[in-house]
Write an enzyme that holds these catalytic residues in place. Structure first.
Site, mmCIF file in Angstrom:
data_model
loop_
_atom_site.group_PDB
_atom_site.id
_atom_site.type_symbol
_atom_site.label_atom_id
_atom_site.label_comp_id
_atom_site.label_asym_id
_atom_site.label_seq_id
_atom_site.Cartn_x
_atom_site.Cartn_y
_atom_site.Cartn_z
ATOM 1 N N THR A 22 0.873 -1.187 0.000
ATOM 2 C CA THR A 22 0.000 0.000 0.000
ATOM 3 C C THR A 22 0.908 1.233 0.000
ATOM 4 O O THR A 22 1.321 1.706 -1.041
ATOM 5 C CB THR A 22 -0.969 0.012 1.197
ATOM 6 O OG1 THR A 22 -0.241 -0.230 2.411
ATOM 7 C CG2 THR A 22 -2.038 -1.050 1.027
ATOM 8 N N LYS B 60 3.926 -6.895 3.890
ATOM 9 C CA LYS B 60 3.727 -5.476 3.626
ATOM 10 C C LYS B 60 3.500 -4.793 4.965
ATOM 11 O O LYS B 60 3.021 -5.378 5.925
ATOM 12 C CB LYS B 60 2.553 -5.233 2.674
ATOM 13 C CG LYS B 60 1.170 -5.620 3.188
ATOM 14 C CD LYS B 60 0.490 -4.632 4.089
ATOM 15 C CE LYS B 60 0.372 -3.266 3.490
ATOM 16 N NZ LYS B 60 -0.340 -2.325 4.449
ATOM 17 N N THR C 24 -0.800 -2.568 10.995
ATOM 18 C CA THR C 24 -1.139 -2.793 9.586
ATOM 19 C C THR C 24 -0.034 -3.570 8.901
ATOM 20 O O THR C 24 0.752 -3.030 8.147
ATOM 21 C CB THR C 24 -1.370 -1.471 8.846
ATOM 22 O OG1 THR C 24 -2.388 -0.762 9.503
ATOM 23 C CG2 THR C 24 -1.841 -1.743 7.417
#
Length: 260
Positions: free
Chosen positions: A155, A181, A192
């Protein structure tokens, strides 16, 4: 401890794993879907967000790995987290798994899902299903397939993150590969972060789970960037046993080597 050797590779380095990644239209330009498959059913272990709010894929995967279910595939999209999307998000996540499962010819409960990106936005399920169908023919064992998948889960990451190692286990050469990621919204207890790990080691489901749960304490759960916790954190390990090593069924030297 027997030595492990870092090799050039990612999630397709172990025997029997295929991957693909491409752009399907969730993001404007960059790759936004990754597919991963195992030629044979793989044992699976997972660790997930400790946030009280959990995205639809986290709930789906947790139900599969907690029951010790075998896994044949995983689909991950980036650009939309499918978090805080209510029952519609849960429905869309299931449809995503069903779509990939139908192409693989397997049960939907043998397909894991993952999403990362904008929270609270409607999940573009029709775009995703069409994307799965168009990406499916691209699945392959090559080094480049792993790289395409690693790029597709990014992202705000500034570069892709992947690794592969080779080591001896039970008289055989075994491989382990991974991609991850994570760039922002990272604080202790993963935040995240998505990470998918593959191995062709033959190991019991109980010890696979134990290895992950023990290793997570001094690895992913120690990472902090900006103090934010997320809704989608997922670390999944798939072990398909195709290396043909003597199966690791009890703690000892081989188990410690695998953990390392």
């Amino acid at each position: 401890m027997r030595l492990m050797r870092v090799i050039d590779g990612g999630i397709t380095a172990p025997e029997g794993f295929k991957a693909a990644g491409r752009h399907i239209g969730i993001k404007k330009v960059k790759k936004d879907i990754a597919l991963l498959t195992s030629d044979v059913p793989a044992k699976a272990a997972g660790v997930y967000t400790q946030n009280r709010i959990k995205a639809a894929p986290v709930i789906w995967n947790s139900n599969i790995t907690k029951k010790g279910g075998l896994v044949r595939g995983l689909v991950c999209v980036s650009g939309n987290a499918n978090a805080c999307t209510g029952e519609e998000g849960v429905k869309s996540n299931k449809e995503m798994a069903q779509c990939f499962a139908s192409l693989l010819g397997v049960d939907e409960n043998t397909v894991l899902t993952a999403s990362t990106g904008v929270i609270g936005a409607v999940f573009p399920i029709e775009t995703v299903k069409e994307g799965i169908k168009n990406t499916f023919p691209m699945l392959g064992y090559d080094r480049n397939n792993a790289l395409m998948a690693a790029e597709a889960i990014m992202t705000t990451d500034t570069y892709s993150k992947e690794v592969a190692v080779e080591f001896e286990l039970g008289g055989k050469t075994v491989r382990m590969g991974g991609m991850a990621k994570g760039s922002g919204m990272i604080c202790p207890n993963m935040a995240t972060m998505l990470s998918f790990i593959t191995t062709d080691a033959d190991i019991s489901a109980e010890l696979l789970n134990k290895a992950l749960k023990e290793d997570i304490k001094s690895t992913y759960n120690m990472v902090s960037v900006d103090g934010d916790t997320s809704t989608n954190d997922t670390v999944v390990v798939l072990a398909n046993g195709l290396a043909g090593n003597d199966k690791v069924t009890e703690e000892g030297a081989d188990f410690e080597t695998f953990k390392e």
